[in-house]
Design a protein around this motif. Structure first.
Motif, short mmCIF file in Angstrom:
data_model
loop_
_atom_site.label_atom_id
_atom_site.label_comp_id
_atom_site.label_asym_id
_atom_site.label_seq_id
_atom_site.Cartn_x
_atom_site.Cartn_y
_atom_site.Cartn_z
N GLY A 123 64.70 13.81 45.37
CA GLY A 123 63.81 12.63 45.35
C GLY A 123 62.53 12.96 45.07
N GLU A 124 61.74 11.80 44.70
CA GLU A 124 60.71 11.87 43.92
C GLU A 124 59.59 12.52 45.15
N SER A 125 59.41 12.25 46.40
CA SER A 125 58.42 12.61 47.35
C SER A 125 58.66 14.06 47.49
N ALA A 126 60.01 14.41 47.76
CA ALA A 126 59.96 15.98 47.72
C ALA A 126 59.72 16.67 46.53
N LEU A 127 60.06 16.38 45.32
CA LEU A 127 59.88 16.87 44.10
C LEU A 127 58.11 17.02 43.99
N LYS A 128 57.43 15.79 44.35
CA LYS A 128 55.94 15.98 44.28
C LYS A 128 55.39 17.12 45.37
N ALA A 162 68.71 15.86 41.58
CA ALA A 162 68.41 14.42 42.03
C ALA A 162 68.28 14.16 43.62
N ASN A 163 69.04 14.90 44.42
CA ASN A 163 68.98 14.84 45.69
C ASN A 163 67.60 15.13 46.27
N VAL A 211 70.46 15.33 38.02
CA VAL A 211 69.13 15.71 38.06
C VAL A 211 68.13 14.71 37.66
N LEU A 212 66.87 15.14 38.14
CA LEU A 212 65.59 14.09 38.04
C LEU A 212 64.92 14.48 36.59
N ASP A 253 68.93 11.40 35.83
CA ASP A 253 69.53 11.59 34.37
C ASP A 253 70.66 10.79 34.31
N ASP A 254 71.05 10.28 33.30
CA ASP A 254 72.52 9.70 32.95
C ASP A 254 73.71 10.35 32.91
#
Length: 204
Positions: free
Chosen positions: A141-146, A138-139, A168-169, A163-164
Motif C-alpha cells: 500500500g502507499e502509506s507503508a511504501l512512503k 502491491a500489498n 506490484v506498485l 501494475d496491470d
C-alpha cells in the motif's frame, strides 16, 4: 556495422539471441534481419517502426539487460559503434549463458567480462530528486511504501498505482534532495522482491 560481417557471424549473433534464420533467406536478407533484431533489442522499434514500449516479459537475459540496465546498454552500444562483433557476441553469450561464457572466454576476454559485469551492476544515473519506480509488493500500500522510502530521506510527494500485469506498485516519488533519490536507487534498484519482476528505480 552489419555489412562487413560474414553470413556465419550474422547467423551466430542471431542464434545467441534465440533467433534462427530461415534457410531460405539469402545473406542480405539475414543481415537485414540482424539489423532489425538489434534495433528491437535496443528498444528503438516496434513492428510499425515506432518507438517500442517496454515489454512485460523478455525473451532473453540479453534483451532484459538492454531494457533495464542503462549502463549495460551504453557499454554494448560502444562495442557496436566500434564494430567489435567478436566482443558483442561474447557479451551476448555471457548474458544468456554466463557459466559457459566464463569457461570459454575467461583467458581471451577476461577484461571484457569484468567490464560487462561492472556495467550490469552499475546503478542508473540519478539526475533528479524525482524517481519513477516499479516492483514494490502491491500489498504494502502507499502509506507503508512512503514510510519505507522516507527512511532514506524526506519526501515531497509520492503517487502510485497497482501494475496491470504483476501484483506490484508503480509510480513516482519526489524526495527533498537528489542525495536521497540516489540512496533510494542504490538501495532498491534491481532488488528481487519475489513478485515475478525485479524492482526498478530510475530518474524521472
Amino acid at each position: 556495422l552489419v555489412q562487413p560481417m560474414s553470413y556465419e557471424e550474422v547467423e551466430e549473433e542471431l542464434n545467441l539471441s534465440g533467433i534462427r534464420a530461415p534457410p531460405t533467406m539469402n545473406e542480405m536478407e539475414v543481415k537485414l534481419m540482424l539489423v532489425e533484431m538489434r534495433l528491437r533489442l535496443a528498444g528503438r522499434l516496434d513492428s510499425n517502426g515506432a518507438p517500442k514500449e517496454k515489454p512485460t516479459s523478455f525473451s532473453s537475459k540479453f534483451e532484459e539487460a538492454m531494457w533495464t540496465k542503462p549502463a549495460f546498454k551504453e557499454f554494448y552500444g560502444a562495442l557496436e559503434k566500434k564494430g567489435d562483433h567478436n566482443s558483442m557476441n561474447v557479451v551476448a553469450e555471457y548474458l544468456n549463458n554466463p557459466d559457459v561464457a566464463k569457461m570459454r572466454y575467461s583467458s581471451s576476454y577476461g577484461q571484457l567480462l569484468i567490464d560487462c559485469e561492472a556495467a550490469l551492476t552499475a546503478p542508473p544515473p540519478v539526475n533528479s530528486p524525482t524517481i519513477v519506480f516499479s516492483g514494490f509488493p502491491a500489498n504494502m500500500g502507499e502509506s507503508a511504501l512512503k514510510m519505507t522510502l522516507e527512511a532514506l530521506g524526506p519526501i515531497v510527494e509520492i503517487e502510485c498505482t497497482q501494475d496491470d500485469d504483476f501484483p506490484v506498485l508503480k509510480g513516482k516519488v519526489t524526495f527533498e534532495d537528489i542525495e536521497s533519490a540516489k540512496k533510494a536507487v542504490a538501495q532498491y534498484n534491481g532488488m528481487d522482491m519475489g513478485m515475478g519482476t525485479l524492482l526498478e528505480m530510475a530518474s524521472a
